[in-house]
Design an enzyme around this catalytic site. Structure first.
Site, PDB file in Angstrom:
ATOM      1  N   TRP A 137      -0.631  -2.669   8.699  1.00  0.00           N
ATOM      2  CA  TRP A 137      -0.886  -2.079   7.374  1.00  0.00           C
ATOM      3  C   TRP A 137      -0.842  -0.625   6.927  1.00  0.00           C
ATOM      4  O   TRP A 137      -0.925   0.238   7.746  1.00  0.00           O
ATOM      5  CB  TRP A 137      -2.526  -2.553   7.182  1.00  0.00           C
ATOM      6  CG  TRP A 137      -2.777  -4.028   7.324  1.00  0.00           C
ATOM      7  CD1 TRP A 137      -3.341  -4.513   8.737  1.00  0.00           C
ATOM      8  CD2 TRP A 137      -2.845  -5.299   6.505  1.00  0.00           C
ATOM      9  NE1 TRP A 137      -3.465  -6.141   8.544  1.00  0.00           N
ATOM     10  CE2 TRP A 137      -3.143  -6.291   7.439  1.00  0.00           C
ATOM     11  CE3 TRP A 137      -2.252  -5.167   5.271  1.00  0.00           C
ATOM     12  CZ2 TRP A 137      -3.023  -7.695   6.869  1.00  0.00           C
ATOM     13  CZ3 TRP A 137      -2.180  -6.441   4.575  1.00  0.00           C
ATOM     14  CH2 TRP A 137      -2.861  -7.504   5.270  1.00  0.00           C
ATOM     15  N   HIS A 180      -6.601  -9.868  -3.572  1.00  0.00           N
ATOM     16  CA  HIS A 180      -5.739  -8.704  -3.418  1.00  0.00           C
ATOM     17  C   HIS A 180      -4.688  -8.863  -4.464  1.00  0.00           C
ATOM     18  O   HIS A 180      -3.446  -8.818  -4.031  1.00  0.00           O
ATOM     19  CB  HIS A 180      -5.195  -8.912  -2.042  1.00  0.00           C
ATOM     20  CG  HIS A 180      -6.210  -8.339  -0.876  1.00  0.00           C
ATOM     21  ND1 HIS A 180      -6.277  -7.088  -0.681  1.00  0.00           N
ATOM     22  CD2 HIS A 180      -6.756  -9.057  -0.060  1.00  0.00           C
ATOM     23  CE1 HIS A 180      -7.228  -6.970   0.247  1.00  0.00           C
ATOM     24  NE2 HIS A 180      -7.346  -7.949   0.734  1.00  0.00           N
ATOM     25  N   ASP A 216      -0.053  -6.739  -3.212  1.00  0.00           N
ATOM     26  CA  ASP A 216      -1.375  -6.547  -2.939  1.00  0.00           C
ATOM     27  C   ASP A 216      -2.060  -5.682  -4.234  1.00  0.00           C
ATOM     28  O   ASP A 216      -1.369  -5.581  -5.096  1.00  0.00           O
ATOM     29  CB  ASP A 216      -1.567  -5.775  -1.741  1.00  0.00           C
ATOM     30  CG  ASP A 216      -2.896  -5.967  -1.136  1.00  0.00           C
ATOM     31  OD1 ASP A 216      -4.057  -5.792  -1.503  1.00  0.00           O
ATOM     32  OD2 ASP A 216      -2.860  -6.553   0.085  1.00  0.00           O
ATOM     33  N   TYR A 219      -3.982  -5.015  15.395  1.00  0.00           N
ATOM     34  CA  TYR A 219      -3.759  -4.155  14.222  1.00  0.00           C
ATOM     35  C   TYR A 219      -3.274  -2.879  14.549  1.00  0.00           C
ATOM     36  O   TYR A 219      -3.849  -1.945  14.910  1.00  0.00           O
ATOM     37  CB  TYR A 219      -4.832  -3.924  13.307  1.00  0.00           C
ATOM     38  CG  TYR A 219      -5.001  -5.338  12.408  1.00  0.00           C
ATOM     39  CD1 TYR A 219      -4.688  -6.458  12.839  1.00  0.00           C
ATOM     40  CD2 TYR A 219      -5.696  -5.035  11.374  1.00  0.00           C
ATOM     41  CE1 TYR A 219      -4.799  -7.464  11.985  1.00  0.00           C
ATOM     42  CE2 TYR A 219      -5.916  -6.313  10.424  1.00  0.00           C
ATOM     43  CZ  TYR A 219      -5.424  -7.367  10.757  1.00  0.00           C
ATOM     44  OH  TYR A 219      -5.599  -8.371   9.853  1.00  0.00           O
ATOM     45  N   ARG A 241       0.744  -1.347  -0.048  1.00  0.00           N
ATOM     46  CA  ARG A 241      -0.109  -0.048   0.044  1.00  0.00           C
ATOM     47  C   ARG A 241       0.908   1.195  -0.043  1.00  0.00           C
ATOM     48  O   ARG A 241       0.636   2.349  -0.826  1.00  0.00           O
ATOM     49  CB  ARG A 241      -0.736   0.122   1.231  1.00  0.00           C
ATOM     50  CG  ARG A 241      -2.334  -0.554   1.012  1.00  0.00           C
ATOM     51  CD  ARG A 241      -2.009  -2.250   0.544  1.00  0.00           C
ATOM     52  NE  ARG A 241      -3.296  -2.942   0.363  1.00  0.00           N
ATOM     53  CZ  ARG A 241      -3.969  -3.643   1.446  1.00  0.00           C
ATOM     54  NH1 ARG A 241      -3.253  -3.785   2.612  1.00  0.00           N
ATOM     55  NH2 ARG A 241      -5.022  -4.191   1.104  1.00  0.00           N
ATOM     56  N   TRP A 290      -7.224 -13.637  11.845  1.00  0.00           N
ATOM     57  CA  TRP A 290      -7.226 -12.515  11.961  1.00  0.00           C
ATOM     58  C   TRP A 290      -8.674 -11.729  12.158  1.00  0.00           C
ATOM     59  O   TRP A 290      -8.841 -10.904  12.882  1.00  0.00           O
ATOM     60  CB  TRP A 290      -6.595 -11.822  10.824  1.00  0.00           C
ATOM     61  CG  TRP A 290      -7.360 -11.835   9.477  1.00  0.00           C
ATOM     62  CD1 TRP A 290      -7.429 -12.863   8.620  1.00  0.00           C
ATOM     63  CD2 TRP A 290      -8.234 -10.801   8.870  1.00  0.00           C
ATOM     64  NE1 TRP A 290      -8.266 -12.574   7.452  1.00  0.00           N
ATOM     65  CE2 TRP A 290      -8.802 -11.352   7.645  1.00  0.00           C
ATOM     66  CE3 TRP A 290      -8.508  -9.369   9.280  1.00  0.00           C
ATOM     67  CZ2 TRP A 290      -9.701 -10.502   6.934  1.00  0.00           C
ATOM     68  CZ3 TRP A 290      -9.589  -8.829   8.552  1.00  0.00           C
ATOM     69  CH2 TRP A 290     -10.103  -9.353   7.435  1.00  0.00           C
ATOM     70  N   ASP A 338      -6.899 -14.238   1.760  1.00  0.00           N
ATOM     71  CA  ASP A 338      -8.078 -13.393   2.409  1.00  0.00           C
ATOM     72  C   ASP A 338      -8.784 -12.644   1.540  1.00  0.00           C
ATOM     73  O   ASP A 338      -8.495 -12.397   0.217  1.00  0.00           O
ATOM     74  CB  ASP A 338      -7.362 -12.482   3.481  1.00  0.00           C
ATOM     75  CG  ASP A 338      -6.407 -11.393   2.979  1.00  0.00           C
ATOM     76  OD1 ASP A 338      -5.628 -12.031   1.886  1.00  0.00           O
ATOM     77  OD2 ASP A 338      -6.589 -10.195   3.238  1.00  0.00           O
ATOM     78  N   GLU A 339      -9.970 -12.161   1.713  1.00  0.00           N
ATOM     79  CA  GLU A 339     -10.976 -11.496   1.096  1.00  0.00           C
ATOM     80  C   GLU A 339     -10.898 -11.394  -0.218  1.00  0.00           C
ATOM     81  O   GLU A 339     -10.573 -10.580  -1.085  1.00  0.00           O
ATOM     82  CB  GLU A 339     -10.480  -9.981   1.514  1.00  0.00           C
ATOM     83  CG  GLU A 339     -10.604  -9.735   3.018  1.00  0.00           C
ATOM     84  CD  GLU A 339     -10.064  -8.157   3.499  1.00  0.00           C
ATOM     85  OE1 GLU A 339     -10.723  -7.652   4.349  1.00  0.00           O
ATOM     86  OE2 GLU A 339      -9.140  -7.671   3.049  1.00  0.00           O
ATOM     87  N   GLU A 355      -2.118   1.620   4.272  1.00  0.00           N
ATOM     88  CA  GLU A 355      -2.665   2.254   3.461  1.00  0.00           C
ATOM     89  C   GLU A 355      -2.457   3.868   3.791  1.00  0.00           C
ATOM     90  O   GLU A 355      -2.451   4.811   3.282  1.00  0.00           O
ATOM     91  CB  GLU A 355      -4.278   2.220   3.865  1.00  0.00           C
ATOM     92  CG  GLU A 355      -4.759   0.934   3.170  1.00  0.00           C
ATOM     93  CD  GLU A 355      -4.885  -0.267   4.113  1.00  0.00           C
ATOM     94  OE1 GLU A 355      -4.068  -0.418   5.208  1.00  0.00           O
ATOM     95  OE2 GLU A 355      -5.580  -1.208   3.836  1.00  0.00           O
TER      96      GLU A 355
HETATM   97  C1  TNX Z   1      -7.947  -6.185   6.437  1.00  0.00           C
HETATM   98  S1  TNX Z   1      -5.997  -8.443   7.433  1.00  0.00           S
HETATM   99  C2  TNX Z   1      -6.896  -6.653   5.566  1.00  0.00           C
HETATM  100  C3  TNX Z   1      -5.988  -5.788   4.805  1.00  0.00           C
HETATM  101  C4  TNX Z   1      -6.070  -4.326   5.188  1.00  0.00           C
HETATM  102  C5  TNX Z   1      -6.213  -4.222   6.755  1.00  0.00           C
HETATM  103  C6  TNX Z   1      -6.714  -2.702   7.306  1.00  0.00           C
HETATM  104  C7  TNX Z   1      -6.297  -8.855   6.046  1.00  0.00           C
HETATM  105  C8  TNX Z   1      -5.844 -10.535   5.778  1.00  0.00           C
HETATM  106  N1  TNX Z   1      -6.984  -8.228   5.216  1.00  0.00           N
HETATM  107  O1  TNX Z   1      -6.036  -5.993   3.455  1.00  0.00           O
HETATM  108  O2  TNX Z   1      -4.962  -3.728   4.946  1.00  0.00           O
HETATM  109  O3  TNX Z   1      -7.526  -4.798   7.171  1.00  0.00           O
HETATM  110  O4  TNX Z   1      -6.247  -2.641   8.439  1.00  0.00           O
END
Ligand code: TNX
Length: 529
Positions: free
Chosen positions: A466, A261, A189, A416, A160, A391, A324-325, A468
């Site tokens: 993180w 990501h 990412d 975090y 980021r 997490w 993740d995500e 950002e």
């Molecule tokens: C969640 S923790 C995310 C990150 C973001 C973060 C911001 C995780 C596995 N994914 O992509 O940067 O929150 O706090």
């Protein structure tokens, strides 16, 4: 009566002063396992003190010389010798792994016995801490110390925002001084691919640069700054950082994000996606629907090619694959993904992710490595051999540990360190959100709510950074410190955390931070919540 009370008073005051006389306090973070400090006497360390090296422990001795050079900048470096009096270091197999015993006496000077090289190094870190915060005076006594957790990690997101080799080394220095032993390096990412991969030069040529950056909250384009932003590490630089970390007994766990990501990779190589249309390196924060296609063989070939180079660069047994995500919108509409699901008998897109993760794990295992991923890897049916990074709270970690997976605990609400540290947020700049003051980190028991069986699978604890909203190392340090000290006490000294002494110990640690020139947040020391 009067006499008696005077007598009692005198007796009482004697008793009250006795502990002070017989045991001087030594303020150390993280708290050692055992300390017995003599009432009087001290060994004084000066730049002229020699380091007496036994058992070929030249490496930790050299690190100590370098560290001390920073604190005695005008003197010649301390000398390392084979015999004599001074600070003697040696090994003994009866001392636990990463542990040490330190004796400070008139006869010995300082004697540090490590269970291994890392143990000697940690003993020397404790010694450095005493020297720097106590004008070189090391009180006679005995200290025994060993860590609670084998895995003591901190993560650093360089995607980021990009941080130079110099910055990453500074981050490593800070971790090492807190006795951490893992750096989880988040290298890719949506917003930037930061590691050179020889087989796919486009990843850094194109994928490391974004057109602009979101500098406000929310996905409102009015917050885009209009400034191109980029940066990446060459393989030579990566090797240099890995070596630098290893010399400080820190293993770097690289993270290559997949299948979510990954928008920066998709920008560089559009054929990695389902629709194969051009996308930008992302300029916003959050979760994008643009993810790697899990239906095409070319994606798997790409991931394996990348991991092959990653394995060459990083000796770490654990390799982080993100996981993740990952929204499944594209997969639902993708003929390749749907065909793959059919061919493999998969009933949902979640299972398709599970299939990708399992295939990658097999590849890593075949190459002598083990996989670690964020807790979403559980959703698609994780294998028993994967290590899970919990997490989204602690429950995923408890669940995985109960099923026998190794687990690293890093719940968002406690770990975090990119979250705000005060309620008012005054002077904290614009950060992503949340609220995690020092005390909250300190009070956390990572074993809470767990059976003994599950506890045995918790290999460690990690904090995450993180980036950002973290544009410079100065800000990273301010977010990291002093909360990393609270984290290090959970990681190294979980069974002996002491909420009553931590404040005074932190006052001493603060002197150490000042001497190292690290930028720490003042809130905890000011008593601001
Ligand atoms: C969640 S923790 C995310 C990150 C973001 C973060 C911001 C995780 C596995 N994914 O992509 O940067 O929150 O706090």
């Amino acid at each position: 009566m009067k006499h008696l009370s005077r007598f009692v008073l005198i007796a009482l005051s004697l008793i009250m002063t006795l502990p002070v006389l017989s045991a001087r306090e030594l303020n150390i973070v993280p708290q050692p396992s055992y300390m017995d400090i003599a009432a009087e006497g001290e060994f004084i360390v000066t730049p002229k003190t020699c380091i007496v090296v036994v058992d070929d422990l030249w490496a930790p001795a050299e690190r100590f010389v370098e560290d001390m050079q920073q604190h005695f900048p005008d003197s010649k470096p301390m000398r390392t010798v084979k015999r004599g009096k001074g600070i003697k270091i040696r090994l003994d197999k009866f001392v636990p792994a990463e542990g040490y015993e330190m004796t400070i006496s008139e006869e010995e000077g300082v004697l540090i016995i490590g269970g291994d090289e890392a143990g000697v190094y940690y003993g020397l870190q404790t010694l450095r801490h005493i020297i720097v915060t106590n004008d070189g005076k090391v009180p006679y006594g005995f200290i025994a110390d060993e860590p609670t957790f084998a895995y003591r990690g901190a993560h650093f997101d360089v995607s980021r925002h990009f941080f130079s080799v110099e910055d990453v080394k500074r981050y490593i220095d800070i971790l090492a001084a807190h006795k951490l032993n893992r750096l989880h390096w988040h290298l890719t990412d949506d917003q930037g691919w930061r590691i050179e991969i020889k087989a796919y030069p486009e990843l850094t040529e194109k994928g490391s640069i974004r057109k602009e950056t979101l500098v406000g909250h929310g996905l409102d384009p009015k917050w885009l700054d209009g400034e191109p932003y980029g940066g990446y590490y060459t393989q030579e630089e990566i090797r240099d950082v890995v070596k630098y970390a290893a010399k400080r007994y820190i293993t770097i766990i690289p993270e290559i994000e997949m299948p979510g990501h990954s928008q920066a990779a998709l920008h560089a190589l559009p054929w990695l996606g389902c629709h194969e249309q051009q996308v930008d390196v992302w300029t916003m924060w959050g979760v994008t629907p643009e993810v790697l296609c899990a239906g095409k063989e070319t994606t798997y070939k790409f991931l394996e090619d990348v991991l092959k180079e990653v394995i060459e660069l990083f000796p770490s047994e654990l390799i982080h694959i993100g996981g993740d995500e990952c929204p499944k919108d594209r997969w639902k509409e993708c003929e390749h993904c749907q065909a793959m699901m059919k061919a493999e008998g998969l009933e949902s897109e979640e299972q398709l992710q599970g299939y990708l993760v399992a295939r990658i794990e097999k590849f890593l295992n075949a190459n002598g490595r083990r996989m670690i991923g964020w807790d979403e890897i559980l959703d698609g049916g994780v294998t028993p051999t994967a290590t899970v990074m919990s997490w989204r709270g602690v429950n995923a970690g408890i669940y995985a540990a109960e099923r026998g997976n190794d687990v690293v605990m890093t719940p968002m609400t406690l770990c975090y360190l990119n979250f705000y540290q005060t309620k008012s947020r005054e002077g904290e700049g614009l950060q992503i959100g949340g609220y995690i003051p020092f005390e909250m980190v300190y009070a956390w028991n990572p074993y809470e709510g767990m059976s003994d069986e599950a506890k045995s699978h918790i290999i460690g604890v990690q904090c995450n950074m993180w980036s950002e909203y973290l544009k410079s190392m100065k800000w990273v340090e301010k977010m990291l410190l002093p909360r990393l000290a609270a984290m290090s006490e959970v990681q190294w000294a979980n069974d002996r955390r002491n909420a009553e002494t931590i404040r005074s110990r932190m006052e001493t640690l603060r002197k150490f931070y000042d001497a190292c020139g690290w930028n720490y947040a003042p809130y905890y020391f000011e008593g601001r919540e």
